[in-house]
Design a protein around this motif. Sequence first.
Motif, short mmCIF file in Angstrom:
data_model
loop_
_atom_site.label_atom_id
_atom_site.label_comp_id
_atom_site.label_asym_id
_atom_site.label_seq_id
_atom_site.Cartn_x
_atom_site.Cartn_y
_atom_site.Cartn_z
N TYR A 72 48.22 28.79 43.30
CA TYR A 72 47.95 30.18 43.68
C TYR A 72 48.91 31.19 43.05
O TYR A 72 48.62 32.38 43.05
CB TYR A 72 47.90 30.33 45.20
CG TYR A 72 46.58 29.82 45.71
CD1 TYR A 72 45.44 30.60 45.64
CD2 TYR A 72 46.46 28.53 46.21
CE1 TYR A 72 44.22 30.13 46.06
CE2 TYR A 72 45.24 28.04 46.63
CZ TYR A 72 44.11 28.85 46.55
OH TYR A 72 42.90 28.38 46.96
N LEU A 73 50.02 30.74 42.53
CA LEU A 73 50.92 31.68 41.84
C LEU A 73 50.72 31.70 40.34
O LEU A 73 51.01 32.71 39.69
CB LEU A 73 52.38 31.37 42.17
CG LEU A 73 52.84 31.78 43.56
CD1 LEU A 73 54.28 31.37 43.80
CD2 LEU A 73 52.67 33.28 43.77
N PHE A 74 50.20 30.62 39.75
CA PHE A 74 50.14 30.56 38.30
C PHE A 74 48.77 30.31 37.69
O PHE A 74 48.57 30.60 36.51
CB PHE A 74 51.12 29.50 37.77
CG PHE A 74 52.54 29.99 37.81
CD1 PHE A 74 53.08 30.68 36.74
CD2 PHE A 74 53.32 29.79 38.94
CE1 PHE A 74 54.38 31.15 36.79
CE2 PHE A 74 54.62 30.26 38.99
CZ PHE A 74 55.15 30.94 37.91
N LEU A 75 47.82 29.79 38.44
CA LEU A 75 46.50 29.57 37.88
C LEU A 75 45.83 30.92 37.62
O LEU A 75 45.82 31.79 38.49
CB LEU A 75 45.63 28.73 38.83
CG LEU A 75 44.30 28.26 38.28
CD1 LEU A 75 44.52 27.29 37.13
CD2 LEU A 75 43.49 27.58 39.38
N ARG A 76 45.33 31.10 36.43
CA ARG A 76 44.72 32.37 36.06
C ARG A 76 43.39 32.56 36.79
O ARG A 76 42.55 31.66 36.83
CB ARG A 76 44.49 32.40 34.55
CG ARG A 76 43.92 33.70 34.07
CD ARG A 76 43.75 33.68 32.57
NE ARG A 76 43.05 34.87 32.16
CZ ARG A 76 43.28 35.49 31.02
NH1 ARG A 76 44.18 35.02 30.17
NH2 ARG A 76 42.60 36.57 30.70
N LYS A 77 43.21 33.75 37.35
CA LYS A 77 41.96 34.11 38.03
C LYS A 77 41.43 35.36 37.35
O LYS A 77 41.94 36.46 37.55
CB LYS A 77 42.20 34.40 39.51
CG LYS A 77 42.72 33.24 40.30
CD LYS A 77 41.61 32.31 40.66
CE LYS A 77 42.12 31.26 41.63
NZ LYS A 77 41.10 30.34 42.01
N ASP A 78 40.42 35.18 36.52
CA ASP A 78 39.86 36.32 35.81
C ASP A 78 38.99 37.16 36.74
O ASP A 78 38.54 36.70 37.78
CB ASP A 78 39.04 35.85 34.61
CG ASP A 78 39.93 35.30 33.50
OD1 ASP A 78 41.04 35.82 33.32
OD2 ASP A 78 39.51 34.35 32.82
N ALA A 79 38.76 38.38 36.30
CA ALA A 79 37.94 39.30 37.09
C ALA A 79 36.52 38.75 37.22
O ALA A 79 36.03 38.01 36.37
CB ALA A 79 37.92 40.67 36.43
N ILE A 80 35.88 39.13 38.30
CA ILE A 80 34.50 38.74 38.58
C ILE A 80 33.63 39.97 38.34
O ILE A 80 33.95 41.07 38.81
CB ILE A 80 34.37 38.29 40.04
CG1 ILE A 80 35.27 37.08 40.30
CG2 ILE A 80 32.92 37.98 40.39
CD1 ILE A 80 35.43 36.75 41.77
N LEU A 81 32.53 39.79 37.62
CA LEU A 81 31.62 40.89 37.37
C LEU A 81 30.69 41.05 38.56
O LEU A 81 29.96 40.13 38.93
CB LEU A 81 30.82 40.64 36.09
CG LEU A 81 29.95 41.79 35.60
CD1 LEU A 81 30.83 43.00 35.27
CD2 LEU A 81 29.16 41.37 34.39
N GLY A 82 30.75 42.23 39.18
CA GLY A 82 29.91 42.50 40.34
C GLY A 82 28.50 42.88 39.95
O GLY A 82 28.21 43.18 38.78
N SER A 83 27.59 42.90 40.90
CA SER A 83 26.19 43.25 40.63
C SER A 83 26.06 44.69 40.18
O SER A 83 25.05 45.06 39.58
CB SER A 83 25.34 43.00 41.88
OG SER A 83 25.82 43.77 42.96
N ASP A 84 27.10 45.51 40.45
CA ASP A 84 27.08 46.90 40.03
C ASP A 84 27.61 47.08 38.61
O ASP A 84 27.73 48.19 38.11
CB ASP A 84 27.90 47.76 41.00
CG ASP A 84 29.33 47.28 41.15
OD1 ASP A 84 29.75 46.34 40.43
OD2 ASP A 84 30.04 47.83 42.00
N GLY A 85 27.99 45.96 37.95
CA GLY A 85 28.47 46.02 36.58
C GLY A 85 29.97 46.23 36.46
O GLY A 85 30.51 46.22 35.35
N PHE A 86 30.67 46.43 37.58
CA PHE A 86 32.12 46.63 37.55
C PHE A 86 32.83 45.29 37.70
O PHE A 86 32.33 44.36 38.34
CB PHE A 86 32.57 47.57 38.68
CG PHE A 86 32.15 48.99 38.48
CD1 PHE A 86 32.83 49.81 37.58
CD2 PHE A 86 31.08 49.52 39.18
CE1 PHE A 86 32.44 51.12 37.39
CE2 PHE A 86 30.68 50.83 38.99
CZ PHE A 86 31.37 51.63 38.09
#
Length: 194
Positions: A72-86
């Motif tokens: 939880y401190l080092f594993l990369r978590k990329d952004a999630i694309l929402g249904s609104d495109g953001f």
Amino acid sequence: MFEIRSFEGAMMRGFSVDRRGVYIVGGALDLLPDDPSQSAIVEQPGRWAAQDLTDLQRSLFPQGLSRHGWQYLFLRKDAILGSDGFAYSAHEWMIELVFENYRLAHFPKRPSRFISYFAWQTIEQARAFKGPQQHIYELDGDGFVADQVWLTLGVQGIASYYNAEKYWSGAGSAKPRWEIVLPAPVQVTRLVEP
């Protein structure tokens, strides 16, 4: 009405699912001085280098982290694309950070989840959590019991703080899912179910 279950610092026995295949009967689950996954540290030139983050981790947790902590401190978590495109930040690791900061501010005697291993109180609970090819082991260690239901962020910041307060105080929710939080070192006493 919320039930309070606090067994802080008490010797506890619980049942844990070995999701990574690392438990050895008679061995100990200890803190790891280095990231077992060797996650690449994302640098931001002009702000921080990999060594800056490594140095900070070592100052906060000089003995190392549990596998949970490294994840939880080092594993990369990329952004999630929402249904609104953001793009939205993955919230899973934010739960751990909010709860850790709340613990530091209000429950500093409780062990960090980043240096802990987790177990269930019953074999049935462990079985419900177990996946294929995973084994259940009995663990012994000093720890406390907390309701895993609280491990979530609310739709408002204050609700996140409320949840953290309930978790760290040992309060139970309406339908609690009790987990045993065992700071390292934790003894692996026996294989319960292959």
